[in-house]
Design an enzyme around this catalytic site. Structure first.
Site, PDB file in Angstrom:
ATOM      1  N   ARG A  82       0.844  -1.195   0.000  1.00 52.73           N
ATOM      2  CA  ARG A  82       0.000   0.000   0.000  1.00 52.73           C
ATOM      3  C   ARG A  82       0.874   1.238   0.000  1.00 52.73           C
ATOM      4  O   ARG A  82       1.964   1.253   0.574  1.00 52.73           O
ATOM      5  CB  ARG A  82      -0.905   0.011   1.248  1.00 52.73           C
ATOM      6  CG  ARG A  82      -2.101  -0.914   1.135  1.00 52.73           C
ATOM      7  CD  ARG A  82      -3.007  -0.823   2.348  1.00 52.73           C
ATOM      8  NE  ARG A  82      -2.370  -1.308   3.543  1.00 52.73           N
ATOM      9  CZ  ARG A  82      -1.778  -0.573   4.459  1.00 52.73           C
ATOM     10  NH1 ARG A  82      -1.751   0.754   4.335  1.00 52.73           N
ATOM     11  NH2 ARG A  82      -1.209  -1.117   5.514  1.00 52.73           N
ATOM     12  N   TYR A 210      -1.395  -3.333  -6.875  1.00 52.07           N
ATOM     13  CA  TYR A 210      -1.275  -4.003  -5.577  1.00 52.07           C
ATOM     14  C   TYR A 210      -2.626  -4.065  -4.846  1.00 52.07           C
ATOM     15  O   TYR A 210      -3.325  -3.037  -4.745  1.00 52.07           O
ATOM     16  CB  TYR A 210      -0.223  -3.307  -4.683  1.00 52.07           C
ATOM     17  CG  TYR A 210      -0.247  -3.894  -3.302  1.00 52.07           C
ATOM     18  CD1 TYR A 210       0.278  -5.166  -3.071  1.00 52.07           C
ATOM     19  CD2 TYR A 210      -0.869  -3.240  -2.244  1.00 52.07           C
ATOM     20  CE1 TYR A 210       0.200  -5.754  -1.818  1.00 52.07           C
ATOM     21  CE2 TYR A 210      -0.950  -3.816  -0.986  1.00 52.07           C
ATOM     22  CZ  TYR A 210      -0.409  -5.080  -0.783  1.00 52.07           C
ATOM     23  OH  TYR A 210      -0.507  -5.660   0.450  1.00 52.07           O
ATOM     24  N   LYS A 219      -9.697  -2.096   1.531  1.00 55.18           N
ATOM     25  CA  LYS A 219      -9.310  -0.964   2.379  1.00 55.18           C
ATOM     26  C   LYS A 219     -10.091   0.291   2.003  1.00 55.18           C
ATOM     27  O   LYS A 219     -10.460   1.086   2.860  1.00 55.18           O
ATOM     28  CB  LYS A 219      -7.810  -0.703   2.252  1.00 55.18           C
ATOM     29  CG  LYS A 219      -6.947  -1.889   2.621  1.00 55.18           C
ATOM     30  CD  LYS A 219      -7.210  -2.333   4.032  1.00 55.18           C
ATOM     31  CE  LYS A 219      -6.328  -3.506   4.416  1.00 55.18           C
ATOM     32  NZ  LYS A 219      -6.602  -3.976   5.771  1.00 55.18           N
ATOM     33  N   HIS A 239     -10.661  -2.186  11.407  1.00 58.59           N
ATOM     34  CA  HIS A 239      -9.587  -3.053  10.921  1.00 58.59           C
ATOM     35  C   HIS A 239      -9.413  -4.190  11.934  1.00 58.59           C
ATOM     36  O   HIS A 239      -8.442  -4.219  12.689  1.00 58.59           O
ATOM     37  CB  HIS A 239      -8.313  -2.210  10.795  1.00 58.59           C
ATOM     38  CG  HIS A 239      -7.216  -2.871  10.030  1.00 58.59           C
ATOM     39  ND1 HIS A 239      -5.887  -2.507  10.160  1.00 58.59           N
ATOM     40  CD2 HIS A 239      -7.227  -3.858   9.106  1.00 58.59           C
ATOM     41  CE1 HIS A 239      -5.149  -3.235   9.353  1.00 58.59           C
ATOM     42  NE2 HIS A 239      -5.930  -4.075   8.707  1.00 58.59           N
ATOM     43  N   SER A 261      -1.538  -3.845  10.148  1.00 55.60           N
ATOM     44  CA  SER A 261      -1.241  -4.765   9.047  1.00 55.60           C
ATOM     45  C   SER A 261      -0.008  -5.615   9.365  1.00 55.60           C
ATOM     46  O   SER A 261       0.968  -5.112   9.921  1.00 55.60           O
ATOM     47  CB  SER A 261      -0.958  -3.960   7.781  1.00 55.60           C
ATOM     48  OG  SER A 261      -1.993  -3.042   7.572  1.00 55.60           O
ATOM     49  N   CYS A 263       0.489  -8.008  11.485  1.00 59.45           N
ATOM     50  CA  CYS A 263       0.765  -8.285  12.900  1.00 59.45           C
ATOM     51  C   CYS A 263       0.036  -9.539  13.374  1.00 59.45           C
ATOM     52  O   CYS A 263      -0.186  -9.730  14.567  1.00 59.45           O
ATOM     53  CB  CYS A 263       0.369  -7.100  13.776  1.00 59.45           C
ATOM     54  SG  CYS A 263       1.466  -5.693  13.588  1.00 59.45           S
ATOM     55  N   THR A 266      -4.577 -12.744  10.753  1.00 56.72           N
ATOM     56  CA  THR A 266      -5.025 -13.987  10.112  1.00 56.72           C
ATOM     57  C   THR A 266      -4.656 -15.187  10.997  1.00 56.72           C
ATOM     58  O   THR A 266      -5.469 -16.099  11.189  1.00 56.72           O
ATOM     59  CB  THR A 266      -4.417 -14.100   8.700  1.00 56.72           C
ATOM     60  OG1 THR A 266      -4.690 -12.887   8.006  1.00 56.72           O
ATOM     61  CG2 THR A 266      -4.992 -15.267   7.929  1.00 56.72           C
ATOM     62  N   ASP A 288      -9.782  -9.631   8.764  1.00 59.36           N
ATOM     63  CA  ASP A 288      -9.180  -8.306   8.536  1.00 59.36           C
ATOM     64  C   ASP A 288     -10.117  -7.135   8.825  1.00 59.36           C
ATOM     65  O   ASP A 288      -9.654  -6.092   9.253  1.00 59.36           O
ATOM     66  CB  ASP A 288      -8.702  -8.225   7.082  1.00 59.36           C
ATOM     67  CG  ASP A 288      -7.781  -7.036   6.820  1.00 59.36           C
ATOM     68  OD1 ASP A 288      -6.904  -6.770   7.665  1.00 59.36           O
ATOM     69  OD2 ASP A 288      -7.934  -6.370   5.779  1.00 59.36           O
ATOM     70  N   ARG A 380       1.748 -12.105  -0.942  1.00 61.09           N
ATOM     71  CA  ARG A 380       0.384 -12.325  -0.444  1.00 61.09           C
ATOM     72  C   ARG A 380      -0.277 -13.549  -1.052  1.00 61.09           C
ATOM     73  O   ARG A 380       0.072 -13.971  -2.157  1.00 61.09           O
ATOM     74  CB  ARG A 380      -0.479 -11.102  -0.813  1.00 61.09           C
ATOM     75  CG  ARG A 380      -0.042  -9.805  -0.145  1.00 61.09           C
ATOM     76  CD  ARG A 380      -0.531  -9.746   1.262  1.00 61.09           C
ATOM     77  NE  ARG A 380      -0.112  -8.556   1.966  1.00 61.09           N
ATOM     78  CZ  ARG A 380      -0.837  -7.973   2.915  1.00 61.09           C
ATOM     79  NH1 ARG A 380      -2.004  -8.443   3.260  1.00 61.09           N
ATOM     80  NH2 ARG A 380      -0.380  -6.920   3.558  1.00 61.09           N
TER      81      ARG A 380
HETATM   82  C1  OXD Z   1      -3.293  -4.615   5.154  1.00 62.52           C
HETATM   83  C2  OXD Z   1      -3.987  -5.749   4.507  1.00 62.52           C
HETATM   84  O1  OXD Z   1      -2.350  -4.045   4.574  1.00 62.52           O
HETATM   85  O2  OXD Z   1      -4.901  -6.300   5.135  1.00 62.52           O
HETATM   86  O3  OXD Z   1      -3.697  -4.259   6.270  1.00 62.52           O
HETATM   87  O4  OXD Z   1      -3.665  -6.103   3.372  1.00 62.52           O
HETATM   88 MN    MN Z   2      -5.405  -5.312   6.960  1.00 67.17          MN
END
Ligand code: OXD
Ligand code: MN
Length: 597
Positions: A82, A210, A219, A239, A261, A263, A266, A288, A380
């Protein structure tokens, strides 16, 4: 594209929605695609687009014996995360976007981006992608339509959202849909903009491929525009992962948890409890994003607006997240991982031996021992949530799930203890507001520096952060049965820089304490910062391979660290100026008084 073509395209359109048809025609007149394709979400469409993406080199098929239905995509190396510095909130007044967002005046932004979009789809196809964020037919569900010239985006949107005819049917003739326009353009970072126009329910994204910049439901709509709509309509777009934890007695508690993000949201959402927790079960509702609104029974209900996972690959293995490994074993799109000689994928932290030779994420030969990463640190997977062995049946329930606890967690090598419970909602909002976290590879920029990241929403809040925090405070008036709020930190390090807490499945021990607190089952100990587990009736440490001193270290509160933390929080609150909510400033004063007292 000539307007006659636009007219012809609308003749073929599977809808008569006048607003939608007029908008598609207008965008097509600007971007001038050679053809317009309305996506229906069918299997035949998936096959056709996949074949085409393989033919044009966008997707590389993986070995069908090893990864059936899986493909690898390599992005432009300048386009791997991002781009927060190129992401704008375009509200009429700069103050409405607030000090934590980049701002452009809407007309100026439309003009600037129109110049980039003008004729950018010549020779290309414009795909019209209708999609639903949330279970079809749900009262919380929102419809978006993304126009894109990327088949990769369409194939990803297919996994991440409920896309195609069903979404179009849900929209009917309504004009209440998010208008998303995307073109990969020439993938030039100097001509890359992700612009949000909350008052127009519109997103324009140019120059990137991306996920976080271009899968506009995620997002852009579900968080930035969503948070703006949430404030207007009395709900929260966050989030946060959503999980259900079921005890051996069959009692299920639903929890939402915000982490920045990369951290481990998932991992946490799919966690397998350690062997001491036989009979306990974790099920994933979302990994997420959570949309939460008060329900008729006075509780706060959450839905996951997404239908798939766009997760970080490196570090995923059968120890850290066995359920994710199963999830990505089939029908998954991989982006920027390495390719093995036998047509499988590889990444740093995968189980087993490091292969002798690979093709790295940029398509170059790679040898074991190389100092370069084979997979990009922000590589990803995009996988359907239906692949998840522990998917909660409630993930498709339009009512969502009642949330009993909200967790705020950052990545902090010091200062923040393993777990604490807020004294009340206002104090909990203060804990969320003052979250800090060390930056990760999910966004372009320096990795590992602490930044204030309120509620893990710093890059995703679509309006003034001060107003957002006030909205959180105000929400308590409309939720008679408030969830309890907690703060956690799995990432504390010892003096040698090693993580103290083992994390992953062992986080179940913290989760159990949270469940027990929510159910009013365990006593607790008060500290300056909040309530923490008692030494006698606190965390269950049975079978945990950790010394007593290490547990002490993970849970300790060091007053000197908190004094510098308070300074860094002050800088953040000063940034909010007069919009820093009074109730939070009072919380801050109380904490200072407790520390000084
Ligand atoms: C992030 C994502 O960047 O979930 O938070 O992809
Ligand atoms: Mn995220």
């Amino acid at each position: 594209m000539a307007s006659t073509q636009a007219a012809a395209a609308s003749e073929q359109a599977p809808t008569k929605n006048p607003t939608l048809l007029a908008w598609v025609a207008k965008m097509a007149a600007m971007t001038q695609p050679d053809r317009i394709v309305w996506c229906d979400g069918s299997e035949a469409e998936k096959q056709r687009l996949t074949e085409q993406a393989v033919k044009d080199g966008t997707l590389i098929p993986l070995n069908p014996q090893k990864r059936p239905g899986c493909y690898l995509h390599r992005s432009n190396p300048n386009d791997v995360a991002r781009v927060e510095h190129l992401t704008f909130i375009c509200t009429p007044n700069k103050t409405d976007a607030g000090p934590t967002n980049n701002w452009m005046e809407p007309e100026a932004a439309y003009t600037k981006l129109s110049q980039l979009f003008e004729g950018c789809m010549k020779g290309r196809t414009m795909y019209v992608v209708p999609y639903a964020m949330g279970p079809l037919g749900g009262a919380s569900t929102k419809i978006g339509v993304e126009l894109t010239d990327s088949d990769y985006v369409v194939l990803n949107m297919r996994i991440m959202t409920r896309m195609g005819k069903a979404a179009l049917d849900m929209l009917g003739d309504s004009d209440d849909f998010n208008r998303g326009l995307h073109s990969t353009g020439d993938v030039n970072p100097d001509r890359r903009y992700i612009c949000h126009f909350p008052q127009d329910n519109t997103i324009w994204s140019f120059g990137s491929g991306y996920g976080g910049n271009v899968l506009l439901g995620k997002k852009c709509l579900a968080l930035r525009i969503g948070s703006y709509l949430g404030r207007e309509e009395g709900w929260l777009a966050e989030h946060m992962l959503i999980l259900g934890v079921t005890s051996p007695k069959g009692e299920t508690t639903y929890i939402a948890a915000a982490f920045p993000s990369a951290c481990g949201k998932t991992n946490f959402a799919m966690m397998i409890p350690p062997k001491e927790y036989a009979g306990w079960k974790i099920e994933t509702v979302g990994d997420d994003i959570a949309w939460m609104r008060p329900g008729p029974d006075g509780r706060l209900y959450a839905i996951n607006p997404e239908a798939g996972y766009f997760g970080v690959v490196p570090g995923t293995n059968y120890k850290t997240n066995p359920n994710a490994m199963e999830t990505i074993s089939k029908d998954t799109l991989f982006t920027n991982v390495a390719l093995t000689p036998d047509g499988d994928v590889w990444w740093e932290g995968k189980d087993g031996e490091v292969p002798e030779e690979l093709i790295d994420w940029q398509g170059k030969p790679w040898k074991k021992g190389s100092t370069e990463k084979a997979a990009h640190p922000n590589s990803r997977f995009t996988a359907p949530m239906s692949n998840n062995p522990v998917l909660s049946a409630k993930a498709n329930d339009p009512q969502g799930v009642p949330i009993s606890a909200i967790i705020f967690g950052g990545r902090r090598s010091n200062t923040v203890p393993l777990v604490l419970q807020a004294f009340n909602w206002t104090h909990g909002v203060f804990l969320g507001a003052t979250m800090g976290s060390e930056t990760t590879a999910a966004a372009t920029g320096k990795v590992g520096v602490v930044r204030r990241d309120p509620m893990a929403m710093l890059p995703f809040c679509g309006y003034h952060m001060g107003d957002y925090l006030q909205h959180w405070l105000d929400m308590q008036k409309s939720i008679p049965q408030l969830p309890k709020i907690f703060q956690v930190n799995w990432f504390r390090q010892d003096k040698n820089g090693k993580f103290i807490w083992p994390g992953y499945g062992e986080n179940m021990r913290v989760l159990e304490w949270i469940v027990n607190r929510v159910q009013g089952r365990v006593p607790t100990q008060e500290t300056l910062l909040g309530w923490v587990p008692r030494q006698d009736q606190g965390l269950n440490l049975k079978g945990l391979d950790m010394s007593e001193e290490a547990v002490q270290e993970a849970t300790s509160i060091k007053e000197d660290e908190w004094k510098s933390e308070l300074k860094s929080q002050e800088v953040f609150f000063e940034q909010l100026g007069t919009k820093a909510p009074e109730a939070l400033m009072l919380q801050r004063k109380l904490l200072i008084a407790r520390l000084d007292g």
